[in-house]
Design a protein around this motif. Structure first.
Motif, short mmCIF file in Angstrom:
data_model
loop_
_atom_site.label_atom_id
_atom_site.label_comp_id
_atom_site.label_asym_id
_atom_site.label_seq_id
_atom_site.Cartn_x
_atom_site.Cartn_y
_atom_site.Cartn_z
N THR A 1 -5.52 0.13 -3.13
CA THR A 1 -6.14 -0.93 -2.46
C THR A 1 -7.56 -0.57 -1.63
O THR A 1 -7.59 0.43 -1.49
CB THR A 1 -5.34 -1.83 -1.42
OG1 THR A 1 -5.13 -0.84 -0.45
CG2 THR A 1 -4.15 -2.21 -2.02
N PRO A 2 -8.31 -1.28 -1.54
CA PRO A 2 -9.78 -0.87 -0.68
C PRO A 2 -9.04 -0.45 0.72
O PRO A 2 -7.76 -0.80 1.04
CB PRO A 2 -10.36 -2.14 -0.55
CG PRO A 2 -10.20 -2.71 -1.85
CD PRO A 2 -8.66 -2.56 -2.02
N LYS A 3 -9.61 0.52 1.26
CA LYS A 3 -9.12 1.05 2.65
C LYS A 3 -8.61 -0.05 3.65
O LYS A 3 -7.72 0.24 4.30
CB LYS A 3 -10.37 1.94 3.26
CG LYS A 3 -10.00 2.81 4.44
CD LYS A 3 -11.19 3.57 4.92
CE LYS A 3 -11.33 4.60 3.80
NZ LYS A 3 -12.21 5.73 4.22
N LYS A 4 -9.27 -1.21 3.87
CA LYS A 4 -8.75 -2.18 4.60
C LYS A 4 -7.89 -3.05 4.01
O LYS A 4 -7.21 -3.99 4.68
CB LYS A 4 -9.96 -3.02 5.07
CG LYS A 4 -10.94 -2.31 5.86
CD LYS A 4 -11.99 -3.42 6.44
CE LYS A 4 -12.95 -2.66 7.60
NZ LYS A 4 -13.95 -3.70 7.72
N GLY A 5 -7.23 -2.62 2.92
CA GLY A 5 -6.17 -3.61 2.33
C GLY A 5 -6.62 -4.97 1.75
O GLY A 5 -8.07 -5.03 1.66
N VAL A 6 -5.85 -5.64 1.10
CA VAL A 6 -6.21 -6.91 0.66
C VAL A 6 -5.31 -8.03 1.22
O VAL A 6 -4.15 -7.64 1.57
CB VAL A 6 -6.02 -6.99 -1.17
CG1 VAL A 6 -7.23 -6.14 -1.65
CG2 VAL A 6 -4.72 -6.48 -1.48
N GLN A 7 -5.62 -9.12 1.09
CA GLN A 7 -4.81 -10.35 1.52
C GLN A 7 -5.18 -11.26 0.42
O GLN A 7 -6.22 -11.70 -0.01
CB GLN A 7 -5.04 -11.00 2.78
CG GLN A 7 -4.12 -12.15 3.17
CD GLN A 7 -4.13 -12.55 4.60
OE1 GLN A 7 -4.38 -11.86 5.51
NE2 GLN A 7 -4.13 -13.83 5.00
N ILE B 1 0.35 -12.50 1.05
CA ILE B 1 0.62 -11.23 1.25
C ILE B 1 -0.45 -10.44 1.75
O ILE B 1 -1.72 -10.50 1.12
CB ILE B 1 1.23 -10.53 0.01
CG1 ILE B 1 2.32 -11.09 -0.69
CG2 ILE B 1 1.41 -9.14 0.08
CD1 ILE B 1 3.68 -10.71 0.39
N LYS B 2 -0.24 -9.59 2.66
CA LYS B 2 -1.43 -8.65 3.20
C LYS B 2 -0.71 -7.29 2.54
O LYS B 2 0.46 -6.79 3.10
CB LYS B 2 -1.30 -8.49 4.63
CG LYS B 2 -2.71 -7.73 5.30
CD LYS B 2 -2.76 -7.84 6.66
CE LYS B 2 -4.00 -6.74 7.24
NZ LYS B 2 -4.01 -6.94 8.60
N LEU B 3 -1.71 -6.61 1.75
CA LEU B 3 -1.08 -5.33 1.24
C LEU B 3 -2.14 -3.92 1.50
O LEU B 3 -3.31 -4.46 1.45
CB LEU B 3 -1.03 -5.47 -0.36
CG LEU B 3 -0.75 -4.17 -1.20
CD1 LEU B 3 0.63 -3.68 -0.97
CD2 LEU B 3 -0.92 -4.60 -2.60
N THR B 4 -1.50 -2.93 2.09
CA THR B 4 -2.55 -1.74 2.11
C THR B 4 -1.75 -0.71 1.25
O THR B 4 -0.66 -0.45 1.53
CB THR B 4 -2.57 -1.38 3.61
OG1 THR B 4 -2.96 -2.37 4.05
CG2 THR B 4 -3.25 0.03 3.59
N ALA B 5 -2.13 -0.21 0.22
CA ALA B 5 -1.60 0.72 -0.51
C ALA B 5 -2.58 1.84 -0.63
O ALA B 5 -3.82 2.00 -1.44
CB ALA B 5 -1.26 0.26 -1.74
N GLU B 6 -2.11 3.10 0.17
CA GLU B 6 -2.96 4.17 0.01
C GLU B 6 -2.51 5.21 -0.83
O GLU B 6 -1.38 5.55 -1.07
CB GLU B 6 -3.00 4.83 1.46
CG GLU B 6 -3.46 4.20 2.56
CD GLU B 6 -3.58 4.69 3.84
OE1 GLU B 6 -2.97 5.76 3.92
OE2 GLU B 6 -4.03 3.92 4.75
N SER B 7 -3.37 5.79 -1.87
CA SER B 7 -3.31 6.90 -2.65
C SER B 7 -4.32 7.19 -3.24
O SER B 7 -5.44 6.76 -3.09
CB SER B 7 -2.28 6.43 -3.81
OG SER B 7 -2.96 5.34 -4.63
N LYS B 8 -4.33 8.59 -4.00
CA LYS B 8 -5.46 9.11 -4.52
C LYS B 8 -5.41 9.84 -5.73
O LYS B 8 -4.39 10.77 -5.81
CB LYS B 8 -6.60 9.81 -3.63
CG LYS B 8 -5.79 11.09 -3.02
CD LYS B 8 -6.73 11.74 -2.00
CE LYS B 8 -6.05 12.85 -1.45
NZ LYS B 8 -6.64 13.73 -0.30
#
Length: 516
Positions: free
Chosen positions: A119-125, A263-270
């Motif tokens: 997701t973008p750094k701040k996540g998505v809702q 939903i508030k989603l934060t998914a960090e990966s690279k």
């Protein structure tokens, strides 16, 4: 004078046989004692599974595991190195947070699929919506613009989160029958829902992201309490998240009832570009027949829903422990002993297929390969893989194994050659005697195979210890055997499915480029 000479020769022969038998018996006793009183299995499992973790090809953890294994072998005095056979797309998992913030607040259980975008750094809702029922592809195309800014659920809602064995234990016959009917009907209806879109489960995620969906949610239930299968993402721009059956069902029902869950989603990966792909190879050099080989085989990579404990951490530590025991008690084997910890098995036996092609000098002079893959259980079956003389050799080698281990093992001779499933098949396809040490189930398919629950606590160390003892003894016996394993193939039977004679598998090339 001739009779006493004959008796002397016979006596000398019997004494020699007795000495050899006693030597083998002492070696076996020493191996059992070492494996029992000085086992390294628990520490190996802890270091590999808890400290390094899952070993998805192309990740830093996979490379860390390769380096760890080389270091561990070298600490035991065993030569080892990492051998690159290709490359794969690199990816590194980060933190995932999944929270429902409306109509109530609750943190959800789920995880990104392998190689998922972030997701973008701040996540998505965003609001969660369900893939609709449509009559045809044209109707679906009209609906597609509504996914913009939404999270789309693309998996079937399960009628029950209880495994079938639980229903069989407690339900009435009528209730069980109704559950099965409901599940069959729901499955067929969902398959029809997907079909009517004009896409399939592989192509649908990319279509949704291209039309503005901010994430894809799925739930691949494994038919066990709290267990989901976890594989790879099909999206290229937005994250794909696997959600537990319980939480997915709740979201589905809320969306269907018009509650518009948020939903508030934060998914960090690279994504890290292309990463080298390796096999870890260790070797104990033979003394009398160094150009003949015995291979201890296990795949080293895993999916990363859990930590790859039974698929295939257990097979890995069995082969490492067997090698450690052999080096300590049998440091000068007659034949060369190789340990192959293969990379890329989960993507198509790539590491072992590459090794077969790159090392014909080993494959063409292989006495035997012993492979262990399918879970934590004690070995209960060995198949002759279609080799005509497998009965003679495998039976002879098994005779040295203690009865309390050997009694659990059923053998099938000459058997039918394996065509896939694990790395022994790469060698069998090349005509080399590779054998699968097939283990007891321990609910492997439902609870640990490619799931989020494949973790250290599922290991049955008593069974794994027996497997290490078995492997060490089979390797010792194969090394000491004065005869070389012949490669005559049995005439394979007629397939009851096709009505045609079963054919011997052909070697296949490895995928060395990192693309499916």
């Amino acid at each position: 004078m001739r009779k006493p000479v004959s008796l002397l020769v016979a006596s000398f022969f019997l004494c020699s046989v007795a000495v050899i038998a006693q030597t083998k018996e002492k070696m076996v006793e020493a191996m059992v004692k070492e494996a029992t009183e000085n086992s390294h299995l628990e520490s190996l499992a802890h270091e590999l599974l808890d400290q390094i973790g899952p070993r998805l090809i192309g990740t830093p953890q996979m490379n860390q595991a390769h380096d760890w294994a080389v270091s561990k072998f070298q600490s035991w005095g065993i030569d080892a190195h990492n051998e690159q056979y290709g490359q794969w797309k690199g990816w590194e998992r980060g933190i995932t947070h999944i929270d429902m913030v409306s109509p109530r607040v609750v943190s959800l259980e789920g995880r990104q699929l392998a190689w998922s975008p972030a997701t973008p750094k701040k996540g998505v809702q965003a609001e969660v919506i369900v893939l609709p029922e449509v009559a045809n592809a044209a109707e679906f195309a009209k609906w597609l613009p509504t996914v913009k800014g939404k999270i789309v659920l693309i998996s079937m809602h399960q009628p029950s989160g209880r495994p079938e064995y639980n229903w069989k234990e407690f339900a009435t016959e009528e209730s069980l029958a109704k559950m099965k009917e409901d599940k069959d009907a729901a499955t067929k209806a969902w398959e029809k829902r997907i079909e009517n879109t004009g896409y399939n489960s592989r192509t649908l995620p990319e279509v949704l992201e291209n039309n503005g969906a901010v994430a894809i949610f799925q739930s691949y239930w494994s038919q066990g309490f709290g267990v989901n299968k976890v594989f790879s993402a099909r999206t290229k721009k937005v994250p794909t998240i696997d959600i537990s059956l319980e939480d997915y069902g709740m979201l589905y029902r809320l969306a269907e009832s018009g509650s518009k869950p948020q939903i508030k989603l934060t998914a960090e990966s690279k994504h890290t570009g292309m990463s080298p792909a390796f096999n870890t190879i260790a070797e104990i050099k033979g003394t009398e027949k160094p150009e003949e080989y015995i291979i201890l085989s296990a795949h080293f990579d895993s999916w990363d829903g859990g930590t790859g404990a039974t698929d295939n951490g257990t097979g890995t530590i069995v082969m490492m422990e067997a090698a450690r025991i052999l080096k300590k008690l049998y440091p000068n084997p007659k034949r060369t002993i190789i340990v192959g910890l293969w990379g890329g098995e989960e993507q198509g036996l790539n590491g072992s297929r590459a090794y077969v092609k790159d090392h014909p000098e080993v494959v063409n002079n292989m006495q035997a390969l012993f492979n262990q893959d399918n879970g934590t259980g004690r070995v209960v079956n060995i198949n002759g893989q279609g080799f005509l003389h497998s009965y003679e050799f495998i039976t002879r080698w098994l005779q040295a194994v203690p009865v309390d281990i050997r009694k659990h093992i059923e053998t099938t001779f000459p058997g039918i050659p394996g065509t896939g499933g694990s790395d022994f098949a790469s060698f069998v396809a090349a005509g080399a005697p590779g054998f699968s040490l097939s283990s007891l189930n321990w609910s492997y398919g439902n609870y640990t195979w490619h799931t989020n629950r494949d973790t250290y606590d599922k290991i049955i160390f008593d069974d794994v210890r027996n497997n290490a003892i078995l492997t060490a003894i089979l390797t010792y016996m194969a090394s000491e055997d004065p005869e070389t394993f012949p490669r005559d193939r049995a005439v394979l039977p007629i397939s009851p499915r096709t009505g045609e004679q079963i054919k011997w598998p052909e070697p296949r090339d490895a995928n060395r480029t990192g693309e499916y």
